[in-house]
Design an enzyme around this catalytic site. Structure first.
Site, PDB file in Angstrom:
ATOM      1  N   ASN A 296       0.865  -1.182   0.000  1.00 28.91           N
ATOM      2  CA  ASN A 296       0.000   0.000   0.000  1.00 28.91           C
ATOM      3  C   ASN A 296       0.899   1.228   0.000  1.00 28.91           C
ATOM      4  O   ASN A 296       1.539   1.527   1.010  1.00 28.91           O
ATOM      5  CB  ASN A 296      -0.885  -0.044   1.267  1.00 28.91           C
ATOM      6  CG  ASN A 296      -1.726   1.193   1.433  1.00 28.91           C
ATOM      7  OD1 ASN A 296      -1.795   2.044   0.546  1.00 28.91           O
ATOM      8  ND2 ASN A 296      -2.378   1.309   2.579  1.00 28.91           N
TER       9      ASN A 296
ATOM     10  N   LYS B 268      -0.039   4.234  -0.124  1.00 32.96           N
ATOM     11  CA  LYS B 268      -0.690   5.376   0.541  1.00 32.96           C
ATOM     12  C   LYS B 268      -0.505   6.637  -0.323  1.00 32.96           C
ATOM     13  O   LYS B 268      -0.530   6.536  -1.542  1.00 32.96           O
ATOM     14  CB  LYS B 268      -0.140   5.535   1.964  1.00 32.96           C
ATOM     15  CG  LYS B 268      -0.205   4.216   2.751  1.00 32.96           C
ATOM     16  CD  LYS B 268       0.085   4.363   4.209  1.00 32.96           C
ATOM     17  CE  LYS B 268      -0.037   2.999   4.893  1.00 32.96           C
ATOM     18  NZ  LYS B 268       0.118   3.058   6.333  1.00 32.96           N
TER      19      LYS B 268
ATOM     20  N   HIS C 124      -9.348   1.102   5.250  1.00 33.07           N
ATOM     21  CA  HIS C 124      -8.068   1.258   5.948  1.00 33.07           C
ATOM     22  C   HIS C 124      -8.266   2.205   7.129  1.00 33.07           C
ATOM     23  O   HIS C 124      -9.049   3.151   7.042  1.00 33.07           O
ATOM     24  CB  HIS C 124      -7.017   1.806   4.978  1.00 33.07           C
ATOM     25  CG  HIS C 124      -5.629   1.738   5.532  1.00 33.07           C
ATOM     26  ND1 HIS C 124      -5.172   2.634   6.469  1.00 33.07           N
ATOM     27  CD2 HIS C 124      -4.614   0.869   5.312  1.00 33.07           C
ATOM     28  CE1 HIS C 124      -3.923   2.312   6.797  1.00 33.07           C
ATOM     29  NE2 HIS C 124      -3.563   1.245   6.103  1.00 33.07           N
TER      30      HIS C 124
ATOM     31  N   GLU D 107      -6.594   4.551   8.171  1.00 33.71           N
ATOM     32  CA  GLU D 107      -6.343   5.967   7.853  1.00 33.71           C
ATOM     33  C   GLU D 107      -7.570   6.590   7.182  1.00 33.71           C
ATOM     34  O   GLU D 107      -7.863   7.769   7.389  1.00 33.71           O
ATOM     35  CB  GLU D 107      -5.088   6.075   6.978  1.00 33.71           C
ATOM     36  CG  GLU D 107      -3.837   5.795   7.805  1.00 33.71           C
ATOM     37  CD  GLU D 107      -2.666   5.210   7.048  1.00 33.71           C
ATOM     38  OE1 GLU D 107      -2.676   5.232   5.802  1.00 33.71           O
ATOM     39  OE2 GLU D 107      -1.740   4.712   7.720  1.00 33.71           O
TER      40      GLU D 107
ATOM     41  N   GLU E 117      -4.846  -5.022  10.692  1.00 29.87           N
ATOM     42  CA  GLU E 117      -3.826  -3.996  10.881  1.00 29.87           C
ATOM     43  C   GLU E 117      -4.075  -3.267  12.203  1.00 29.87           C
ATOM     44  O   GLU E 117      -4.906  -2.350  12.264  1.00 29.87           O
ATOM     45  CB  GLU E 117      -3.872  -2.974   9.739  1.00 29.87           C
ATOM     46  CG  GLU E 117      -3.617  -3.564   8.372  1.00 29.87           C
ATOM     47  CD  GLU E 117      -3.055  -2.526   7.406  1.00 29.87           C
ATOM     48  OE1 GLU E 117      -2.042  -2.827   6.774  1.00 29.87           O
ATOM     49  OE2 GLU E 117      -3.611  -1.417   7.304  1.00 29.87           O
TER      50      GLU E 117
ATOM     51  N   GLY F 259       3.199   2.044  10.770  1.00 31.16           N
ATOM     52  CA  GLY F 259       4.208   3.088  10.627  1.00 31.16           C
ATOM     53  C   GLY F 259       4.977   3.398  11.894  1.00 31.16           C
ATOM     54  O   GLY F 259       5.665   4.416  11.985  1.00 31.16           O
TER      55      GLY F 259
ATOM     56  N   SER G  77       3.949  -2.408  10.194  1.00 29.88           N
ATOM     57  CA  SER G  77       5.395  -2.498  10.419  1.00 29.88           C
ATOM     58  C   SER G  77       5.994  -3.833   9.989  1.00 29.88           C
ATOM     59  O   SER G  77       6.935  -4.333  10.616  1.00 29.88           O
ATOM     60  CB  SER G  77       5.742  -2.183  11.883  1.00 29.88           C
ATOM     61  OG  SER G  77       5.376  -0.848  12.201  1.00 29.88           O
TER      62      SER G  77
HETATM   63  P1  13P Z   1       3.420   0.178   7.545  1.00 34.73           P
HETATM   64  O1  13P Z   1       3.878  -1.106   6.891  1.00 34.73           O
HETATM   65  O2  13P Z   1       4.132   1.391   7.027  1.00 34.73           O
HETATM   66  O3  13P Z   1       3.398   0.063   9.032  1.00 34.73           O
HETATM   67  O4  13P Z   1       1.883   0.388   7.088  1.00 34.73           O
HETATM   68  C1  13P Z   1       0.985  -0.655   7.205  1.00 34.73           C
HETATM   69  C2  13P Z   1      -0.245  -0.277   6.495  1.00 34.73           C
HETATM   70  O5  13P Z   1      -1.009   0.577   6.940  1.00 34.73           O
HETATM   71  C3  13P Z   1      -0.545  -0.962   5.215  1.00 34.73           C
HETATM   72  O6  13P Z   1      -1.833  -0.695   4.795  1.00 34.73           O
END
Ligand code: 13P
Length: 249
Positions: free
Chosen positions: A8, A10, A92, A94, A164, A170, A209
């Protein structure tokens, strides 16, 4: 079941970063598992062109629940498909946080995605406060109950669940392997109760992560059928070894 390594991107990437796509394809010519990148919508069609004929698939990061109409700034599942997408990430954390997406909204989007012939990757996960309060499985159960389509219309592999934990995204922090195992087993049981035998063939991804150094351990956990990777999917040199670890698991 065929495992899935999904990246992803983002809100990251412009034309210059498309070089990473060619590098990933070159390094993973026969990856041994499904390999997917979900770039920002601006790169989707160009990434799909680069990936054409290779083992890499491309997907969107969101879609609207309607097929077309007066929805400024939104993109429908049909449009993603037209641009070359085979998958779409939905719900997601976010998007739930930044855009107030509810379980009901995510369900409508997932239903639209399946109707368009896309594979829907529906995300669930608890916040740190929810985990600390011992509410993780309650939260995941509620999200699954509300966010998934009422019925499975297509093949089992067209619905993917990504677990997740919000606090692991992150941050460089991950749950223990036992905690991952507990949630993934719970998701499998919940899906089986809801959809029946077909749920045994649905892919469950862990996200948060994931990197080359922890991928093999995570992929050895029962009911982990792949990963949804954020930061470590941006560079072929980071994502390639994660794909390789999944293929070897
Ligand atoms: P990270 O791998 O950067 O922690 O992000 C995970 C994520 O939100 C994938 O959708």
């Amino acid at each position: 079941m065929r495992k899935l390594a999904a990246g992803n991107w983002k809100m990251n990437g412009t034309s210059a970063e498309l070089a990473e796509v060619s590098a990933l394809i070159a390094a993973q010519a026969k990856p041994g598992c499904e390999m997917l990148l979900c770039p920002p919508a601006t790169l989707l069609a160009r990434m799909a062109d680069i990936a054409a004929g290779s083992a890499l698939m491309v997907g969107g990061q969101d879609c609207h629940a309607k097929t077309a109409g007066a929805h400024t700034g939104d993109i429908s599942a049909d449009m993603l498909k037209d641009a070359g997408a085979t998958h779409v990430i939905l719900g997601h954390s976010e998007r739930r946080a930044d855009h107030g997406e509810t379980d009901i909204a995510v369900r409508a989007k997932a239903t639209a995605a399946l109707a368009a012939g896309l594979t829907a990757i529906v995300c669930v996960g608890e916040t740190e406060a929810q985990r600390d309060a011992g509410r993780t499985l309650d939260v995941i159960g509620t999200q699954l109950a509300g966010s998934l389509p009422a019925q499975m219309t297509g093949a089992a592999d067209s619905l993917v669940i990504a677990y997740e934990p919000v606090w692991a995204i992150g941050t460089g922090r991950t749950p223990t392997l036992d905690e991952v195992a507990e949630v993934h087993a719970f998701i499998r049981t919940t899906l089986t109760t809801r959809f029946g035998e077909v749920a045994k063939a649905m892919r469950l991804l862990y996200g948060g992560s994931v990197k080359a150094s922890n991928a093999a351990d995570i992929f050895a956990v029962p009911h982990v059928n792949g990963a949804l990777v954020g930061g470590a999917s941006l560079k072929a040199s980071d994502f390639g070894p994660i794909v390789a670890a999944l293929a070897a698991s």
